[in-house]
Design a protein around this motif. Structure first.
Motif, mmCIF file in Angstrom:
data_model
loop_
_atom_site.group_PDB
_atom_site.id
_atom_site.type_symbol
_atom_site.label_atom_id
_atom_site.label_comp_id
_atom_site.label_asym_id
_atom_site.label_seq_id
_atom_site.Cartn_x
_atom_site.Cartn_y
_atom_site.Cartn_z
ATOM 1 N N THR A 102 0.835 -1.205 0.000
ATOM 2 C CA THR A 102 0.000 0.000 0.000
ATOM 3 C C THR A 102 0.870 1.255 0.000
ATOM 4 N N ILE A 103 1.949 1.239 0.759
ATOM 5 C CA ILE A 103 2.899 2.360 0.727
ATOM 6 C C ILE A 103 3.429 2.548 -0.692
ATOM 7 N N LYS A 104 3.821 1.458 -1.331
ATOM 8 C CA LYS A 104 4.334 1.528 -2.698
ATOM 9 C C LYS A 104 3.283 2.099 -3.649
ATOM 10 N N ALA A 105 2.037 1.654 -3.504
ATOM 11 C CA ALA A 105 0.967 2.139 -4.381
ATOM 12 C C ALA A 105 0.768 3.638 -4.234
ATOM 13 N N LEU A 106 0.830 4.155 -3.009
ATOM 14 C CA LEU A 106 0.676 5.595 -2.800
ATOM 15 C C LEU A 106 1.865 6.352 -3.383
ATOM 16 N N ARG A 107 3.047 5.835 -3.208
ATOM 17 C CA ARG A 107 4.216 6.502 -3.787
ATOM 18 C C ARG A 107 4.141 6.477 -5.315
ATOM 19 N N ASP A 108 3.712 5.354 -5.864
ATOM 20 C CA ASP A 108 3.571 5.259 -7.323
ATOM 21 C C ASP A 108 2.532 6.246 -7.845
ATOM 22 N N ALA A 109 1.556 6.588 -6.984
ATOM 23 C CA ALA A 109 0.504 7.528 -7.375
ATOM 24 C C ALA A 109 0.910 8.984 -7.157
ATOM 25 N N GLY A 110 2.139 9.216 -6.701
ATOM 26 C CA GLY A 110 2.641 10.578 -6.597
ATOM 27 C C GLY A 110 2.896 11.103 -5.206
ATOM 28 N N CYS A 111 2.595 10.321 -4.152
ATOM 29 C CA CYS A 111 2.845 10.803 -2.789
ATOM 30 C C CYS A 111 4.352 10.789 -2.505
ATOM 31 N N GLU A 112 4.878 11.937 -2.105
ATOM 32 C CA GLU A 112 6.294 12.006 -1.764
ATOM 33 C C GLU A 112 6.573 11.314 -0.433
ATOM 34 N N LYS A 113 5.637 11.429 0.494
ATOM 35 C CA LYS A 113 5.792 10.799 1.805
ATOM 36 C C LYS A 113 4.494 10.086 2.172
ATOM 37 N N VAL A 114 4.640 9.030 2.973
ATOM 38 C CA VAL A 114 3.489 8.232 3.372
ATOM 39 C C VAL A 114 3.604 7.898 4.852
ATOM 40 N N GLY A 115 2.544 8.189 5.589
ATOM 41 C CA GLY A 115 2.459 7.821 6.996
ATOM 42 C C GLY A 115 1.437 6.727 7.204
ATOM 43 N N VAL A 116 1.533 6.038 8.342
ATOM 44 C CA VAL A 116 0.547 5.020 8.700
ATOM 45 C C VAL A 116 0.031 5.312 10.100
ATOM 46 N N VAL A 117 -1.246 5.010 10.325
ATOM 47 C CA VAL A 117 -1.847 5.146 11.646
ATOM 48 C C VAL A 117 -2.758 3.955 11.866
ATOM 49 N N GLY A 118 -2.539 3.242 12.982
ATOM 50 C CA GLY A 118 -3.290 2.022 13.228
ATOM 51 C C GLY A 118 -3.843 1.949 14.633
ATOM 52 N N TYR A 119 -4.835 1.082 14.792
ATOM 53 C CA TYR A 119 -5.603 0.971 16.030
ATOM 54 C C TYR A 119 -5.674 -0.488 16.463
ATOM 55 N N CYS A 120 -5.331 -0.763 17.727
ATOM 56 C CA CYS A 120 -5.411 -2.119 18.283
ATOM 57 C C CYS A 120 -4.470 -3.034 17.499
ATOM 58 N N LEU A 121 -4.966 -4.039 16.792
ATOM 59 C CA LEU A 121 -4.125 -4.822 15.894
ATOM 60 C C LEU A 121 -3.387 -3.902 14.932
ATOM 61 N N GLY A 122 -4.079 -2.895 14.430
ATOM 62 C CA GLY A 122 -3.460 -1.952 13.504
ATOM 63 C C GLY A 122 -2.302 -1.183 14.110
ATOM 64 N N ALA A 123 -2.333 -0.968 15.424
ATOM 65 C CA ALA A 123 -1.224 -0.278 16.084
ATOM 66 C C ALA A 123 0.008 -1.172 16.153
#
Length: 228
Positions: A102-123
Motif C-alpha cells: 500500500t505504501i508503494k501504491a501511494l508513492r507510485d501515485a505521486g505521494c512524496e511521503k506516506v504515513g501510517v496510523v493504526g488501532y489495536c491490531l493496527g497499532a
C-alpha cells in the motif's frame, strides 16, 4: 470523494481492495490500518477525515486473504466473536507485506511521503511497519502485542508515536511498562499515556472517550504535519 481502489500484493498472490479518499495526486498519503473489525464505518470515517485534510488516505483490506470485505461492529456480540476468530487466524507478517504494498501504491501515485496510523491490531502493525518497512511516520493507538516485539525496535529509522491506554483491558501494566522502558529513550519514538481503556479513540461506538480521543487525534495530526 471516496472510492475503492485495487492494490497488488508484493508476493504475487493477488490483489486487495482499499477504501480511499482525498485528492490524487497528493503530496503525502496516510494509510489507516484497521482494527480486528475490518474496514467498517469507523475506519472509513477516519479515512474520510484524513482525505478532507488534503492527504491521499487509504485503508487496505488486510483480512482479504481470510475473508474479503469484512465490516464488523465492536458493540455487537456476534461480530465481536467473529472478529476475534479472524484475529486468531491473521498472519501478521503477511499483513506487513500488504501495508508495504500500500505504501508503494501511494508513492507510485505521486505521494512524496506516506504515513501510517493504526488501532489495536493496527497499532501493532503500525509499530512493525516502522521497524520493517519504509513509512515516513507511523502512529499506533493502544497497540496489542507490541511488548512481544520490542527486539525489533533497533530498526526504527523514522518517527513513531504511540498512544497508550493505561487502563487497557488487553494490555497489562507490565506490558505497558516494558514498552515504555524500551522506547522512551529511543530518539525516533514519542509515547503518550491516557487514563482510559482500550479503544478510547475509536471513531464511533461505546468505547469512545471524546476528550481523550480528540487530544490524541490532535497530536497525531501535528505529528503528520511535522513529518509528512
Amino acid at each position: 470523494m471516496t472510492e475503492t481502489i485495487q492494490i497488488n500484493s508484493l508476493d504475487g498472490s493477488g490483489g486487495f481492495d482499499a477504501y480511499a479518499a482525498g485528492p490524487t495526486p497528493a503530496r503525502a498519503g496516510v494509510i489507516v490500518i484497521q482494527e480486528i473489525f475490518g474496514i467498517n464505518p469507523g475506519i472509513q470515517q477516519m479515512v474520510d477525515r484524513w482525505g478532507a485534510l488534503g492527504y491521499r488516505a487509504v485503508a487496505p483490506d488486510l483480512f482479504w486473504r481470510l475473508e474479503p470485505g469484512v465490516s464488523l461492529d465492536a458493540d455487537t456480540p456476534d461480530d465481536l466473536q467473529r472478529a476475534f476468530d479472524l484475529y486468531g487466524r491473521f498472519d501478521v507478517d503477511l499483513g506487513i507485506t500488504d501495508i508495504a504494498a500500500t505504501i508503494k501504491a501511494l508513492r507510485d501515485a505521486g505521494c512524496e511521503k506516506v504515513g501510517v496510523v493504526g488501532y489495536c491490531l493496527g497499532a501493532l502493525l503500525a509499530y512493525l511497519t516502522a521497524c520493517r518497512a519504509d513509512s515516513d511516520a507511523s502512529v499506533g493507538y493502544y497497540g496489542v502485542g507490541i511488548d512481544g516485539r520490542l527486539e525489533e525496535a533497533d530498526a526504527i529509522a523514522q518517527p513513531l508515536m504511540l498512544h497508550i491506554a493505561t487502563e487497557d483491558g488487553f494490555v497489562s501494566k507490565e506490558a505497558q511498562a516494558a514498552v515504555h522502558a524500551r522506547l522512551n529513550a529511543h530518539p525516533r519514538c514519542t509515547l503518550h499515556d491516557y487514563a482510559a481503556d482500550h479503544a478510547f479513540a475509536r471513531a464511533i461506538g461505546s468505547s469512545r472517550v471524546p476528550d481523550l480521543a480528540e487530544l490524541a487525534d490532535r497530536r497525531t495530526a501535528a505529528f503528520f504535519r511535522d513529518n509528512l
